[in-house]
Write an enzyme that holds these catalytic residues in place. Structure first.
Site: not given
Ligand code: XMP
Length: 517
Positions: A55, A82-83, A172, A174, A229-230, A232, A372
């Site tokens: 953060g 991190c934070y 990080h 991630e 996509v969504d 469908s 997504k």
């Protein structure tokens, strides 16, 4: 209940990536704002481990955002990033100070000891690349912790308290710039928290189908299909859950790309056997858009008309108790604003908001928990064709916002469609489609002089856009090689009557946006 991890968000730009990595490790997780977590909410959610995100704040500031006491009282394993690391050290009796060297970007850590986070990735004595972004740093460890990695700017780049199962890293894990970061996160959720990693799309599909059945009962569901996509995936999922209780409405506003409308009808009506209302409303939309050039006016006109037509068709089809929507997890995550105020509206996005109240329908949003790429995986699981599932995002207002600053006409739409189709075909042929977030052509409101054969031409200029992005919030242009661009330009100018010049847009977002309007 599925085994799960809870991520407490302290406002990092990359908190979502933590969730992505955890889910890629086959573990379900959610992101909650740090200040919404209470002993009760923890118990209700039932996580098997906690991750504290990074953060922008400093624990040294007055009123700094800090994890509530219940986090430590829960007895759960904790990973601070991190934070999150600084918060743990600050609260548990260590010390955080402003760093003499701020570390931003690529850095290296020396692995000074073994650690449960490192199994199969990092070994004692190694030197490993990580991504750092910090000013403050931990200078004294809280009781019970030992250092397991150090960097130039952070003596305690990674720390561990195995007894309490608390782990924390200054870097990080991630982000992809920490090459073994995903493995470290995987070690936390599997090794430390003991989760099996059995959260797969096949499992999710079954759960989601059950949830839709439980919610909808014998009710009728209506779903707006856009070809994207969504919507469908939502339609295919709900159909699998409740069959003919679902009616899909496809409002074709005449602003779709080449072949798209036909594909929607053929996949859903012919292949999936879904009840589908196909309303060809091109003349209606183009009539309303006549003479209109202002981007926001176009967007608002299309959005409002879309809702009117959708409502009309929904009523004709006999109404419904539920409206299905393709809301995704990034739209649901409540953002924490540790600093900064409300954001300004850059563009009015087109959706069917407001309809459920107007028509007295309840919402079904079976994708609310998914990112997504997970939606795409679910689409494959449901048997949707690859060209639909892997398709680039397409904006609700369609090609209308790719004919910027000028009146939308059928002729211009035809020119744009043809050019766009060639561009995408070349991208697919070059094997680049999946490496690009979105690629499209924009018909510019300018005509230029050219020479074709022996005669003078005076035709439209076209811009090509291609961007990479992970969420559409930021983007960079895709660096095609010049020979590729030259080939596309050549084909478009030769094959599409009305275009005699092609340019390539090299704007990133920010400061640009992905679409031109
Ligand atoms: P911008 O142009 O704001 O676009 O950088 C970010 C992403 O959103 C898409 N987009 C829309 N999607 N309705 C949508 O569903 C809209 O009105 C809309 N406008 C833009 C855009 O294509 C990009 O992926």
């Amino acid at each position: 209940m599925t085994d799960r991890i809870l991520i407490l968000d302290f406002g990092s730009q990359v908190t979502q990536l933590i969730a992505r990595r955890v889910r890629e490790a086959g573990v379900y997780c959610e992101i909650h704002p740090f200040n919404k977590v209470t002993a009760q909410s923890l118990q209700a959610f039932g996580p098997k481990g906690l991750i504290l995100s990074g953060g922008p704040a400093s624990v040294l500031d007055e009123g700094a955002p800090l994890p509530p006491a219940c986090v430590y009282e829960s007895g759960l394993p904790i990973l601070g990033i991190c934070y999150g690391q600084q918060a743990i050290c600050h609260q548990l009796g260590g010390k955080v100070e402003p760093g003499a060297t701020r570390e931003f970007g690529r850095a290296y850590v020396a692995i000074s000891d073994d650690c449960a986070l490192f199994h199969g990735a990092w070994a004692k004595g190694g030197r490993e690349q990580v991504w750092m972004s910090h000013g403050d740093r931990v200078t004294v460890l809280p009781p019970g912790f030992r250092a397991v990695a150090t960097s130039e700017g952070a003596p305690y780049a990674a720390i561990a308290d195995d007894r309490r199962r608390y782990y924390a890293v200054q870097f990080h894990p991630e982000v992809v710039h920490t090459p073994h970061g995903a493995k470290l996160l995987g070690n936390f959720v599997h090794g430390v928290c003991g989760l099996a990693g059995d959260w797969t799309m096949a499992a999710f599909k079954q759960q989601a189908i059950q949830a839709v059945r439980a919610k909808v009962g014998k009710g009728r569901v209506i779903c707006g299909l856009s070809g994207g996509v969504d919507s469908s995936v939502v339609a295919a999922l709900i159909h699998e859950a409740v069959g003919d209780q679902l009616v899909c409405v496809f409002v074709d506003h005449g602003l779709m790309r080449q072949g798209e409308a036909d594909q929607v009808v053929s996949v859903f009506r012919d292949r999936f056997n879904i009840k589908l209302v196909h309303r060809d409303a091109a003349d209606l939309f183009l009539g309303k858009l006549a003479g209109m050039t202002d981007p926001e006016k176009k967007r608002k006109t299309i959005g409002a008309l879309f809702i009117d037509v959708f409502e009309e068709e929904a009523k004709k089809a006999g109404g419904a108790d539920f409206l299905a929507q393709g809301t995704l997890y990034p739209d649901v995550i409540e953002s924490v604003s540790v600093i900064g105020g409300p954001s300004v509206t850059i563009k009015s996005h087109h959706n069917v908001g407001g309809l459920p109240e107007r028509m007295n329908m309840k919402l079904v949003e079976p994708l609310r928990e998914l990112f997504k790429d997970e939606v795409r995986a679910l689409g494959r699981e449901l048997g949707l064709p690859e060209e639909m599932v892997g398709r680039h995002p397409f904006p609700g207002p369609g090609l209308a916002i790719r004919i910027p600053g000028q009146e939308i006409t059928k002729d211009k739409l035809a020119i744009l469609r043809a050019a766009d189709a060639i561009y995408l075909e070349e991208i697919r042929n070059a094997g680049l489609y999946d490496a690009i977030w979105q690629a499209f052509a924009v018909l510019l409101p300018v005509r230029t002089v050219g020479v074709m054969g022996d005669s003078r031409s005076y035709d439209y200029a076209l811009a090509l856009r291609a961007v990479t992005s992970t969420d559409g919030m930021t983007a960079d242009f895709y660096p095609f090689d010049m020979a590729f661009l030259g080939r596309v330009a050549n084909r478009i100018i030769n094959e599409v009557k009305g275009i005699n010049r092609v340019t390539f847009d090299v704007t990133s977002k920010p400061p640009g946006t992905i679409e031109w309007e």
